[in-house]
Design a protein around this motif. Structure first.
Motif, PDB file in Angstrom:
ATOM      1  N   LEU A  76       0.831  -1.198   0.000  1.00 24.11           N
ATOM      2  CA  LEU A  76       0.000   0.000   0.000  1.00 24.11           C
ATOM      3  C   LEU A  76       0.875   1.260   0.000  1.00 24.11           C
ATOM      4  O   LEU A  76       0.580   2.241  -0.697  1.00 24.11           O
ATOM      5  CB  LEU A  76      -0.909  -0.023   1.241  1.00 24.11           C
ATOM      6  N   THR A  77       1.954   1.226   0.778  1.00 24.71           N
ATOM      7  CA  THR A  77       2.856   2.377   0.841  1.00 24.71           C
ATOM      8  C   THR A  77       3.493   2.636  -0.524  1.00 24.71           C
ATOM      9  O   THR A  77       3.615   3.781  -0.960  1.00 24.71           O
ATOM     10  CB  THR A  77       3.950   2.146   1.891  1.00 24.71           C
ATOM     11  N   LEU A  78       3.886   1.549  -1.213  1.00 26.26           N
ATOM     12  CA  LEU A  78       4.462   1.716  -2.548  1.00 26.26           C
ATOM     13  C   LEU A  78       3.430   2.307  -3.506  1.00 26.26           C
ATOM     14  O   LEU A  78       3.743   3.196  -4.304  1.00 26.26           O
ATOM     15  CB  LEU A  78       4.960   0.371  -3.086  1.00 26.26           C
ATOM     16  N   LEU A  79       2.194   1.821  -3.409  1.00 23.96           N
ATOM     17  CA  LEU A  79       1.140   2.311  -4.301  1.00 23.96           C
ATOM     18  C   LEU A  79       0.905   3.805  -4.115  1.00 23.96           C
ATOM     19  O   LEU A  79       0.667   4.527  -5.074  1.00 23.96           O
ATOM     20  CB  LEU A  79      -0.170   1.553  -4.034  1.00 23.96           C
ATOM     21  N   VAL A  80       0.961   4.263  -2.881  1.00 20.91           N
ATOM     22  CA  VAL A  80       0.760   5.689  -2.621  1.00 20.91           C
ATOM     23  C   VAL A  80       2.038   6.475  -2.909  1.00 20.91           C
ATOM     24  O   VAL A  80       2.011   7.562  -3.477  1.00 20.91           O
ATOM     25  CB  VAL A  80       0.309   5.915  -1.156  1.00 20.91           C
ATOM     26  N   GLY A  81       3.178   5.910  -2.526  1.00 18.47           N
ATOM     27  CA  GLY A  81       4.445   6.643  -2.610  1.00 18.47           C
ATOM     28  C   GLY A  81       4.957   6.834  -4.025  1.00 18.47           C
ATOM     29  O   GLY A  81       5.529   7.878  -4.341  1.00 18.47           O
ATOM     30  N   MET A  82       4.736   5.851  -4.887  1.00 21.24           N
ATOM     31  CA  MET A  82       5.296   5.952  -6.234  1.00 21.24           C
ATOM     32  C   MET A  82       4.770   7.151  -7.032  1.00 21.24           C
ATOM     33  O   MET A  82       5.577   7.884  -7.612  1.00 21.24           O
ATOM     34  CB  MET A  82       5.073   4.635  -7.013  1.00 21.24           C
ATOM     35  N   PRO A  83       3.452   7.370  -7.074  1.00 17.12           N
ATOM     36  CA  PRO A  83       2.989   8.557  -7.819  1.00 17.12           C
ATOM     37  C   PRO A  83       3.547   9.857  -7.230  1.00 17.12           C
ATOM     38  O   PRO A  83       3.884  10.783  -7.978  1.00 17.12           O
ATOM     39  CB  PRO A  83       1.469   8.501  -7.668  1.00 17.12           C
ATOM     40  N   VAL A  84       3.625   9.917  -5.903  1.00 11.57           N
ATOM     41  CA  VAL A  84       4.171  11.126  -5.270  1.00 11.57           C
ATOM     42  C   VAL A  84       5.630  11.308  -5.687  1.00 11.57           C
ATOM     43  O   VAL A  84       6.058  12.402  -6.076  1.00 11.57           O
ATOM     44  CB  VAL A  84       4.051  11.033  -3.732  1.00 11.57           C
ATOM     45  N   ALA A  85       6.397  10.215  -5.629  1.00 13.35           N
ATOM     46  CA  ALA A  85       7.805  10.284  -6.038  1.00 13.35           C
ATOM     47  C   ALA A  85       7.907  10.688  -7.496  1.00 13.35           C
ATOM     48  O   ALA A  85       8.776  11.480  -7.880  1.00 13.35           O
ATOM     49  CB  ALA A  85       8.478   8.924  -5.819  1.00 13.35           C
ATOM     50  N   VAL A  87       5.931  12.579  -9.342  1.00 12.72           N
ATOM     51  CA  VAL A  87       5.704  14.011  -9.566  1.00 12.72           C
ATOM     52  C   VAL A  87       6.859  14.828  -8.985  1.00 12.72           C
ATOM     53  O   VAL A  87       7.406  15.709  -9.646  1.00 12.72           O
ATOM     54  CB  VAL A  87       4.357  14.455  -8.949  1.00 12.72           C
ATOM     55  N   LEU A  88       7.260  14.486  -7.751  1.00 17.71           N
ATOM     56  CA  LEU A  88       8.283  15.300  -7.080  1.00 17.71           C
ATOM     57  C   LEU A  88       9.657  15.164  -7.742  1.00 17.71           C
ATOM     58  O   LEU A  88      10.497  16.042  -7.586  1.00 17.71           O
ATOM     59  CB  LEU A  88       8.388  14.904  -5.605  1.00 17.71           C
ATOM     60  N   SER A  89       9.896  14.085  -8.458  1.00 16.37           N
ATOM     61  CA  SER A  89      11.246  13.943  -9.012  1.00 16.37           C
ATOM     62  C   SER A  89      11.293  14.119 -10.527  1.00 16.37           C
ATOM     63  O   SER A  89      12.338  13.915 -11.129  1.00 16.37           O
ATOM     64  CB  SER A  89      11.850  12.601  -8.607  1.00 16.37           C
ATOM     65  N   THR A  90      10.166  14.479 -11.136  1.00 15.51           N
ATOM     66  CA  THR A  90      10.252  14.785 -12.563  1.00 15.51           C
ATOM     67  C   THR A  90       9.798  16.206 -12.885  1.00 15.51           C
ATOM     68  O   THR A  90      10.229  16.775 -13.877  1.00 15.51           O
ATOM     69  CB  THR A  90       9.403  13.804 -13.410  1.00 15.51           C
ATOM     70  N   LEU A  91       8.928  16.767 -12.037  1.00 18.99           N
ATOM     71  CA  LEU A  91       8.403  18.097 -12.340  1.00 18.99           C
ATOM     72  C   LEU A  91       8.958  19.139 -11.374  1.00 18.99           C
ATOM     73  O   LEU A  91       9.078  18.879 -10.181  1.00 18.99           O
ATOM     74  CB  LEU A  91       6.872  18.107 -12.222  1.00 18.99           C
ATOM     75  N   ARG A 152      11.616   9.504  -0.689  1.00 20.19           N
ATOM     76  CA  ARG A 152      13.038   9.868  -0.593  1.00 20.19           C
ATOM     77  C   ARG A 152      13.929   8.868  -1.315  1.00 20.19           C
ATOM     78  O   ARG A 152      14.841   9.246  -2.037  1.00 20.19           O
ATOM     79  CB  ARG A 152      13.461   9.945   0.878  1.00 20.19           C
ATOM     80  N   THR A 153      13.684   7.579  -1.107  1.00 18.92           N
ATOM     81  CA  THR A 153      14.571   6.571  -1.673  1.00 18.92           C
ATOM     82  C   THR A 153      14.407   6.470  -3.188  1.00 18.92           C
ATOM     83  O   THR A 153      15.377   6.554  -3.936  1.00 18.92           O
ATOM     84  CB  THR A 153      14.296   5.190  -1.033  1.00 18.92           C
ATOM     85  N   VAL A 154      13.166   6.286  -3.617  1.00 15.53           N
ATOM     86  CA  VAL A 154      12.929   6.127  -5.056  1.00 15.53           C
ATOM     87  C   VAL A 154      13.133   7.459  -5.774  1.00 15.53           C
ATOM     88  O   VAL A 154      13.793   7.523  -6.814  1.00 15.53           O
ATOM     89  CB  VAL A 154      11.515   5.566  -5.318  1.00 15.53           C
ATOM     90  N   GLY A 155      12.581   8.534  -5.175  1.00 11.66           N
ATOM     91  CA  GLY A 155      12.723   9.849  -5.792  1.00 11.66           C
ATOM     92  C   GLY A 155      14.180  10.264  -5.914  1.00 11.66           C
ATOM     93  O   GLY A 155      14.578  10.884  -6.889  1.00 11.66           O
ATOM     94  N   GLY A 156      14.978   9.909  -4.910  1.00 10.44           N
ATOM     95  CA  GLY A 156      16.401  10.262  -4.933  1.00 10.44           C
ATOM     96  C   GLY A 156      17.099   9.702  -6.148  1.00 10.44           C
ATOM     97  O   GLY A 156      17.923  10.373  -6.773  1.00 10.44           O
ATOM     98  N   LEU A 157      16.755   8.459  -6.489  1.00  7.55           N
ATOM     99  CA  LEU A 157      17.361   7.852  -7.681  1.00  7.55           C
ATOM    100  C   LEU A 157      16.724   8.426  -8.941  1.00  7.55           C
ATOM    101  O   LEU A 157      17.409   8.746  -9.916  1.00  7.55           O
ATOM    102  CB  LEU A 157      17.176   6.335  -7.635  1.00  7.55           C
ATOM    103  N   TRP A 158      15.413   8.558  -8.890  1.00  8.19           N
ATOM    104  CA  TRP A 158      14.642   8.963 -10.068  1.00  8.19           C
ATOM    105  C   TRP A 158      15.137  10.290 -10.642  1.00  8.19           C
ATOM    106  O   TRP A 158      15.327  10.453 -11.839  1.00  8.19           O
ATOM    107  CB  TRP A 158      13.170   9.062  -9.681  1.00  8.19           C
ATOM    108  N   PRO A 186      12.517  -0.318 -14.760  1.00  9.89           N
ATOM    109  CA  PRO A 186      13.637  -1.242 -14.514  1.00  9.89           C
ATOM    110  C   PRO A 186      14.828  -0.551 -13.856  1.00  9.89           C
ATOM    111  O   PRO A 186      15.524  -1.137 -13.032  1.00  9.89           O
ATOM    112  CB  PRO A 186      14.009  -1.734 -15.913  1.00  9.89           C
ATOM    113  N   ARG A 187      15.026   0.721 -14.226  1.00  7.77           N
ATOM    114  CA  ARG A 187      16.176   1.415 -13.631  1.00  7.77           C
ATOM    115  C   ARG A 187      15.907   1.826 -12.190  1.00  7.77           C
ATOM    116  O   ARG A 187      16.819   2.055 -11.422  1.00  7.77           O
ATOM    117  CB  ARG A 187      16.537   2.642 -14.477  1.00  7.77           C
ATOM    118  N   LEU A 188      14.627   1.931 -11.825  1.00  3.75           N
ATOM    119  CA  LEU A 188      14.282   2.300 -10.452  1.00  3.75           C
ATOM    120  C   LEU A 188      14.225   1.092  -9.529  1.00  3.75           C
ATOM    121  O   LEU A 188      14.114   1.229  -8.314  1.00  3.75           O
ATOM    122  CB  LEU A 188      12.922   3.003 -10.429  1.00  3.75           C
ATOM    123  N   ARG A 189      14.287  -0.103 -10.120  1.00  6.13           N
ATOM    124  CA  ARG A 189      14.029  -1.303  -9.340  1.00  6.13           C
ATOM    125  C   ARG A 189      14.877  -1.411  -8.068  1.00  6.13           C
ATOM    126  O   ARG A 189      14.338  -1.734  -7.007  1.00  6.13           O
ATOM    127  CB  ARG A 189      14.206  -2.541 -10.215  1.00  6.13           C
TER     128      ARG A 189
END
Lengths: 544, 365
Positions: A76-85, A87-91, A152-158, A186-189
């Motif tokens: 559930l955390t991944l489902l919520v966190g991924m869209p947030v990451a 937006v925050l790491s591309t825009l 933080r973790t995924v967005g940091g890489l993204w 795949p690169r975010l895995r």
């Protein structure tokens, strides 16, 4: 010359390692050994306590629930966190930095505060949909907490991913979605794997949230350890459960370490930020959607907490906050909540001091490259992987009698909290110490600075900033520490989290209101501390 | 007497073998010496030894006649400009440049004057209060240079300081170096692996091969008279051929060349037997096809000749590049202003050889 200097450094490193190692041996290794030997039944029939625990139908159900809720929370955390990451790491848009900084706040809020916030929210929602004492409530509270781990973790890489491969995929005919699925994902895995492992670890060992929000049949191993200790006085079962828990934690850490190493092996275009200015209705919708999601999972519970703390009868006011100065009437052994606030601040300051001394000398020893220092590097991470409740139980087993019994018991609280905070201090200081370019010291030397002066001019200014950040983290962690503290804090000297827990257990609107007010206070203290150090970090240390 | 004298220097890492062995080197006042060598040849280690950042196993290092072996790094009075600059991130431009004068215990006014002068010297007076991470690569390099100069060192060491910069900027900074060094009347030792950089900046060039300085000379003499085959190969002076020496004639699959008397008796040639023959590019001139109309006359005028096969002629901007293959399969590239009269690719070409420019080295190098 440098050769002599290096041997000197190594000697100093080994000397610096002594203090932290003694601290760890006394307040971590020994207590943990006691837990292990009891849990494994070293004193009687070997493994008997474990067998008893594993064959107990009730505890089997607890273990299943612990695992199940941790897996569901992670998903559930991944489902919520991924869209947030995403937006925050591309825009890039106005307020992006503020939102980013704000997402860290829920993560550092004390578990008791989060539990209380959800009590407030669920109470408010009850007329419409009653989620009180449901598994969903626990899952939502876990999402509230851990979204920032994913961001933080995924967005940091993204945000450091090179944008070119995605553009290449688009020119080759891939839609946005396919480019994301086949190129970006795949690169975010590795980052997703690492984030999932951390979230799993946190939720598997979740204590405060489950203690407050869970009801019958919704208990985790961590809560069960506490119950066995404090209600059933069954230390044998508590120790056996701790052993089970440790095994699961070690396994998870192994997975985490593997993904992290793979993560580290990937070269990143550090400078290449793939942020692009937001433009057009599609981007605006994405940002609005992200804000709505954050508001829903993180904003709403906090607002409910604030609202509940200010609600007095049918009106509004600061009565709950004012009442913090008076002792609780309903309870037999009661202290004024204001005393708990004072206790919390004093304990946290003492714990921060201990954690800073231990953590800083450990980090200095680790960076010196001596064998003791390298040993330290790994050893100091162990308390982080050991659940707070296990630490508390260990300390209780080790120091029930002797120097820390009676009046000395009060010292156990900052010691227990320091144990929890030391890994944070080391993790903050070590990269900065390691990151000081050897050539900066050499440059200073060629410019005429003698070794002592080099330390003062180069190392100290850089390290002291990191120290400020580390101390802030340590304070934020210790002031809200609950799992270990509840084992060692005396009834006469509660901390704020302990007092909140106690107030929640008492009947009456006044006690609930006080719990809410105390939670708001605690949230303000930790939130302010963390936002402050986040500023320092972005301003200075982040540059190194 | 040189400003810096290095004699018989030996150094290594830990218990490992010598990385530097029997290094001899000198730098005079007002002079830029380039330390030229492939990566891994020990250039940077030598610089660190001179600066006092790396211990010597044996040998002497003197500056202005003063033995530096017992002088610690901070008291040597040597300025070092690091690769990637190593600027202090917690100081701004002024803070970086003022660091040295502060360490020397100068008062505020004197320090400020030194900083202003050093920044003016490198043309950065207007950036005095910039943060380091707001500077471009070229500006950072200048700050690093100013920082080293502000201590008024007798000797300036530069460790591939231009490596991270793009070529036009690098060339401009390299060109400024000799003037700066002469203006301050100090010496400079510039480590580089780039020949063009060495030629642009240096009065003399030291060629490092496998941990030692093989040759230290002016660029002209270095190219005219490389001391051994490895130096010649590193500088790319020409091609090295396996030859058999017999009675003053060097022969092999490439053909045969009669050497002039001074070369026959040179000690490097080692008398009759196998040898390595250096065919410098500037000793060669492609003249025409052997059977062509002018060939007979040209050949008589040219003296010694070799025959090669023409692979390709390309215009390379200003001049033409002629790719050839010698009789023994050695590939060779010449630059020429005039390519009229050359045959089409695949045909044979006559090469006029200036035998006085040839060099003979012992075999096996």
């Amino acid at each position: 010359m440098s050769r002599g200097g290096r041997t000197g450094g190594r000697g100093r490193g080994a000397a610096l390692a002594v203090g932290p190692l003694v601290f760890l041996a006394l307040f971590f290794a020994w207590p943990l050994t006691l837990v292990l030997s009891r849990g494994l039944g070293v004193d009687g029939a070997l493994l008997a306590p474990l067998r008893d625990v594993l064959t107990d139908p009730y505890l089997q159900q607890v273990a299943r629930f612990t695992l199940g809720q941790a897996l569901a929370s992670t998903l559930l955390t991944l489902l919520v966190g991924m869209p947030v990451a995403a937006v925050l790491s591309t825009l890039d848009f106005r307020g992006r930095r503020v939102i980013e900084a704000a997402t860290i706040v829920p993560f550092v809020l004390p578990t008791v505060v989060v539990g209380t916030a959800f009590v407030a929210l669920l109470g408010r929602l009850a007329p419409v949909v009653d989620l009180r004492q449901t598994t969903l409530a626990i899952l939502l509270a876990h999402v509230f907490f851990n979204v920032s781990v994913v961001v933080r973790t995924v967005g940091g890489l993204w945000r450091h991913l090179d944008a070119a491969p995605v553009l290449a995929a688009r020119t080759l005919g891939a839609t946005r979605l396919r480019a994301f699925l086949h190129v970006t994902l795949p690169r975010l895995r590795p980052a997703i794997g690492a984030a999932a492992a951390v979230v799993f670890l946190f939720t598997f060992t979740s204590f405060g949230v489950v203690l407050i929000l869970g009801g019958p049949g919704r208990s985790t191993l961590e809560v069960e350890i506490h119950r066995a200790t404090s209600q059933l006085l069954d230390l044998r079962t508590a120790a056996a459960l701790s052993v089970l828990q440790l095994l699961a934690v070690v396994a998870t850490l192994g997975v985490y370490d593997r993904t992290r190493r793979r993560h580290a092996a990937r070269p990143l275009a550090r400078a290449a930020l793939s942020l692009r200015p937001a433009a057009g209705p599609r981007d605006r919708m994405a940002i609005a959607g992200m804000l709505g999601l954050l508001m829903l999972v993180q904003g709403l519970p906090l607002l409910a907490l604030l609202e509940r703390s200010l609600r007095v009868g049918d009106g509004w006011g600061l009565a709950h906050f004012r009442s913090l100065g008076a002792p609780t009437r309903e309870a037999v052994m009661s202290v004024a909540p204001a005393v708990a606030v004072r206790n919390s601040l004093l304990f946290a300051l003492a714990a921060t001091l201990i954690a800073m001394v231990v953590g800083t000398s450990a980090a200095l020893a680790a960076v010196g490259g001596s064998r003791a220092g390298r040993l330290m590097d790994g050893a100091l991470m162990l308390p982080l992987g050991t659940s707070a409740v296990t630490l508390g139980l260990g300390l209780l087993l080790a120091f029930r009698t002797g120097a820390f019994a009676g009046r000395g018991a009060i010292l156990l609280v900052p010691l227990a909290q320091a144990l929890v905070a030391v890994p944070f201090v080391v993790r903050t200081m070590l990269p900065v110490l390691r990151g000081i370019d050897r050539r900066l010291r050499e440059a200073a030397a060629t410019l005429g600075a003698a070794p002592r002066r080099v330390w003062r001019e180069i190392d100290l200014p850089i390290v002291s900033r990191a120290g400020l950040v580390a101390a802030g983290f340590a304070f934020a962690v210790t002031v809200g520490e609950f799992g270990a503290t509840i084992f060692v804090a005396r009834a006469s000297n509660p901390t704020v989290p302990v007092a909140i827990h106690r107030a929640l257990g008492l009947p009456g609107a006044v006690n609930l209101g006080r719990a809410m007010a105390l939670s708001v206070l605690l949230a303000l203290i930790t939130g302010a501390t963390v936002l402050l150090i986040d500023r320092i970090r972005v301003g200075a240390v982040g540059r190194f | 007497m040189g400003l810096l004298e290095v004699a018989g220097l030996r150094a290594g890492y830990g218990d490992g073998p010598d990385v530097l062995s029997d290094v001899h080197l000198d730098v005079r006042s007002g002079e830029v010496v380039a330390l030229l060598g492939a990566s891994g040849s020990g250039k940077s280690t030598l610089l660190r030894c001179i600066a006092g950042l790396h211990p010597l196993r044996s040998g002497d290092v003197t500056l202005d006649g003063r033995d530096l072996r017992r002088v610690s790094v901070e008291q040597r009075g040597i300025g070092l400009v690091f690769q990637d600059h190593a600027l202090f991130p917690h100081h701004d431009v002024t803070g970086n440049v003022a660091f040295g004068p502060r360490m020397q215990g100068l008062d505020r006014a004197e320090t400020a004057a030194r900083v202003a002068r050093a920044l003016a010297d490198v043309g950065l007076g207007h950036l005095a209060h910039r943060a380091i991470d707001e500077l471009s690569g070229g500006e950072q390099q200048r700050v690093a240079l100013a920082r080293a100069l502000a201590t008024r060192p007798r000797l300036l060491l530069l460790d591939e300081p231009y490596g991270s910069l793009d070529r036009p900027l690098r060339e401009r900074l390299v060109d400024e170096l000799p003037g700066l060094v002469r203006g301050e009347d100090i010496g400079a030792l510039l480590v580089t692996h780039d020949q063009q950089e060495a030629l642009r900046a240096a009065d003399r060039v030291a060629v490092m091969v496998a941990g030692t300085v093989r040759q230290l000379d002016t660029p002209e003499r270095l190219w005219a008279d490389p001391v051994d085959a490895e130096v010649a190969a590193f500088l790319g002076v020409g091609v090295l051929l396996d030859a058999e020496m017999h009675g003053g004639v060097a022969s092999g699959a490439f053909g045969a060349l009669t050497l002039p008397p001074p070369l026959r008796t040179s000690s490097a040639a080692g008398g009759d037997g196998p040898a390595r023959l250096l065919l410098p590019r500037r000793a060669l001139r492609a003249i025409a096809a052997p059977g062509g109309p002018d060939a007979a006359g040209d050949r008589a005028a040219a003296g010694a000749t070799l025959t090669a096969t023409l692979v390709e002629v390309r215009f390379a901007g200003e001049r033409h590049r002629i790719d050839l293959v010698l009789g023994d399969g050695t590939r060779l590239t010449l630059l020429s202003d005039d390519v009229s009269g050359l045959p089409s690719p695949g045909a044979a070409v006559t090469l006029a050889v200036d035998v006085d420019a040839l060099r003979v080295f012992p075999p096996g190098q």
